[in-house]
Design a protein around this motif. Structure first.
Motif, PDB file in Angstrom:
ATOM      1  N   SER A  76       0.922  -0.788   0.115  1.00 30.65           N
ATOM      2  CA  SER A  76      -0.441  -0.100  -0.004  1.00 30.65           C
ATOM      3  C   SER A  76       1.153   1.087   0.123  1.00 30.65           C
ATOM      4  O   SER A  76       1.462   1.346   0.577  1.00 30.65           O
ATOM      5  CB  SER A  76      -0.761  -0.202   1.268  1.00 30.65           C
ATOM      6  OG  SER A  76       0.134  -0.512   2.521  1.00 30.65           O
ATOM      7  N   GLY A  77       0.516   2.136  -0.965  1.00 29.16           N
ATOM      8  CA  GLY A  77       1.162   3.483  -0.835  1.00 29.16           C
ATOM      9  C   GLY A  77       0.483   4.154  -1.816  1.00 29.16           C
ATOM     10  O   GLY A  77      -1.041   4.102  -2.020  1.00 29.16           O
ATOM     11  N   ALA A  96      -4.084   0.497  -2.425  1.00 30.78           N
ATOM     12  CA  ALA A  96      -4.347  -0.360  -1.209  1.00 30.78           C
ATOM     13  C   ALA A  96      -3.125  -1.669  -1.359  1.00 30.78           C
ATOM     14  O   ALA A  96      -2.702  -1.690  -2.886  1.00 30.78           O
ATOM     15  CB  ALA A  96      -5.286  -0.333  -1.389  1.00 30.78           C
ATOM     16  N   GLU A  97      -2.807  -2.047  -0.895  1.00 23.78           N
ATOM     17  CA  GLU A  97      -2.175  -2.831  -1.346  1.00 23.78           C
ATOM     18  C   GLU A  97      -3.033  -4.301  -2.119  1.00 23.78           C
ATOM     19  O   GLU A  97      -3.726  -4.358  -2.036  1.00 23.78           O
ATOM     20  CB  GLU A  97      -1.802  -4.510   0.167  1.00 23.78           C
ATOM     21  CG  GLU A  97      -1.251  -5.286   0.331  1.00 23.78           C
ATOM     22  CD  GLU A  97      -0.753  -5.822   1.269  1.00 23.78           C
ATOM     23  OE1 GLU A  97      -0.726  -7.626   1.425  1.00 23.78           O
ATOM     24  OE2 GLU A  97      -0.710  -5.437   2.544  1.00 23.78           O
ATOM     25  N   ARG A  98      -2.295  -5.232  -3.222  1.00 25.33           N
ATOM     26  CA  ARG A  98      -2.910  -5.543  -3.794  1.00 25.33           C
ATOM     27  C   ARG A  98      -2.306  -6.964  -4.881  1.00 25.33           C
ATOM     28  O   ARG A  98      -0.488  -6.313  -4.752  1.00 25.33           O
ATOM     29  CB  ARG A  98      -4.005  -5.037  -4.758  1.00 25.33           C
ATOM     30  CG  ARG A  98      -2.854  -4.084  -5.883  1.00 25.33           C
ATOM     31  CD  ARG A  98      -3.647  -3.063  -6.288  1.00 25.33           C
ATOM     32  NE  ARG A  98      -3.259  -2.033  -7.189  1.00 25.33           N
ATOM     33  CZ  ARG A  98      -2.514  -0.809  -6.967  1.00 25.33           C
ATOM     34  NH1 ARG A  98      -2.252  -0.747  -6.083  1.00 25.33           N
ATOM     35  NH2 ARG A  98      -1.463  -0.368  -7.396  1.00 25.33           N
ATOM     36  N   THR A  99      -1.839  -7.349  -5.563  1.00 20.60           N
ATOM     37  CA  THR A  99      -1.522  -8.255  -6.280  1.00 20.60           C
ATOM     38  C   THR A  99      -1.843  -8.545  -7.347  1.00 20.60           C
ATOM     39  O   THR A  99      -3.597  -8.430  -7.770  1.00 20.60           O
ATOM     40  CB  THR A  99      -0.872  -9.837  -5.632  1.00 20.60           C
ATOM     41  OG1 THR A  99      -0.830 -10.128  -4.593  1.00 20.60           O
ATOM     42  CG2 THR A  99      -0.342 -11.459  -6.757  1.00 20.60           C
ATOM     43  N   TYR A 133      16.107   1.077   2.395  1.00 18.75           N
ATOM     44  CA  TYR A 133      14.817   0.417   1.627  1.00 18.75           C
ATOM     45  C   TYR A 133      13.908  -0.058   2.165  1.00 18.75           C
ATOM     46  O   TYR A 133      14.212  -1.088   3.162  1.00 18.75           O
ATOM     47  CB  TYR A 133      16.135  -0.129   0.543  1.00 18.75           C
ATOM     48  CG  TYR A 133      16.388   0.925  -0.301  1.00 18.75           C
ATOM     49  CD1 TYR A 133      16.062   1.567  -1.825  1.00 18.75           C
ATOM     50  CD2 TYR A 133      18.053   1.952   0.238  1.00 18.75           C
ATOM     51  CE1 TYR A 133      16.466   2.336  -2.521  1.00 18.75           C
ATOM     52  CE2 TYR A 133      18.546   2.347  -0.746  1.00 18.75           C
ATOM     53  CZ  TYR A 133      17.630   2.401  -1.984  1.00 18.75           C
ATOM     54  OH  TYR A 133      18.714   3.235  -2.860  1.00 18.75           O
ATOM     55  N   LYS A 134      12.682   0.203   1.634  1.00 17.38           N
ATOM     56  CA  LYS A 134      11.407  -1.330   2.234  1.00 17.38           C
ATOM     57  C   LYS A 134      11.062  -1.406   0.694  1.00 17.38           C
ATOM     58  O   LYS A 134      10.950  -1.037   0.170  1.00 17.38           O
ATOM     59  CB  LYS A 134      10.689  -0.107   2.648  1.00 17.38           C
ATOM     60  CG  LYS A 134      11.094   0.388   3.524  1.00 17.38           C
ATOM     61  CD  LYS A 134      10.138   1.237   5.092  1.00 17.38           C
ATOM     62  CE  LYS A 134      10.742   1.346   6.855  1.00 17.38           C
ATOM     63  NZ  LYS A 134      10.026   2.208   7.427  1.00 17.38           N
ATOM     64  N   PRO A 135      10.377  -2.578   0.634  1.00 15.91           N
ATOM     65  CA  PRO A 135       9.947  -3.240  -0.565  1.00 15.91           C
ATOM     66  C   PRO A 135       8.260  -2.488  -1.030  1.00 15.91           C
ATOM     67  O   PRO A 135       7.748  -2.414   0.197  1.00 15.91           O
ATOM     68  CB  PRO A 135       9.978  -4.865  -0.267  1.00 15.91           C
ATOM     69  CG  PRO A 135      10.764  -4.986   0.677  1.00 15.91           C
ATOM     70  CD  PRO A 135      10.882  -3.575   1.514  1.00 15.91           C
TER      71      PRO A 135
END
Length: 174
Positions: free
Chosen positions: A28-29, A33-36, A157-159
């Motif tokens: 998410s960012g 939203a977080e997703r695949t 760094y963040k994935p």
């Protein structure tokens, strides 16, 4: 006329050739939203073997898509890999960036005004992994390459995007 090159410039590039299909997991960012999402990555040998063109595309559940295209080539003097990349969201960079590699992993770091993105491409056991990590600059006017955390360490760094692909068996590597 010279004969086309057959060495692909660097072994890390030769290992990527072909069409890969899989998924991309987006954290998410600001991009949502977080997703695949379903994703595809293709690496094609071009210019008589002197470069590899990369094409990435993922399709959202609403049918919209994101795409990016890169070109990898090997610096003939330093023998390291150069990458120039554009996508459907960000402005084109001024110049290519130098990649680093270690044990077949290809890593590239791009710097922009709002942050840095680091991609790591790795093929392991017939699976292509592309991990994109983000390092954001939360303080206006600070160049991330010079920014340190409060404890003096470099900002982490963040994935934000992790892709996993299998080679498309219907498309041979070149």
């Amino acid at each position: 006329m010279d004969r086309p090159r057959t060495d692909h410039g660097h072994p890390a590039l030769a290992n990527l050739l072909g069409r890969w299909r899989g998924t991309t997991r987006l954290e998410s960012g600001p991009w949502g939203a977080e997703r695949t999402v379903d994703a595809e990555m293709t690496f094609t040998l071009v210019a008589g073997g002197s470069a590899v063109v990369q094409s990435y595309r993922h399709t959202e559940s609403d049918g919209s898509h994101f795409e990016g295209h890169g070109i990898f080539t090997v610096d003939p003097v330093r023998r390291d890999v150069l990458w120039y990349y554009v996508d459907s969201v960000n402005p084109a960079p001024d110049a290519p960036v130098r990649c680093t590699w270690h044990d077949g992993d290809l890593q590239v770091e791009r710097h922009a005004g709002a942050g840095s993105i680091r991609h790591t491409l790795r093929v392991t056991g017939g699976v292509l992994f592309d991990v994109a990590e983000l390092r954001r600059d939360d303080s206006a006017g600070t160049d991330l390459r010079d920014r340190s955390a409060a404890d003096g360490a470099t900002a982490l760094y963040k994935p934000f995007m992790t892709s996993r692909y299998r080679r498309d068996p219907g498309v041979p590597a070149e």
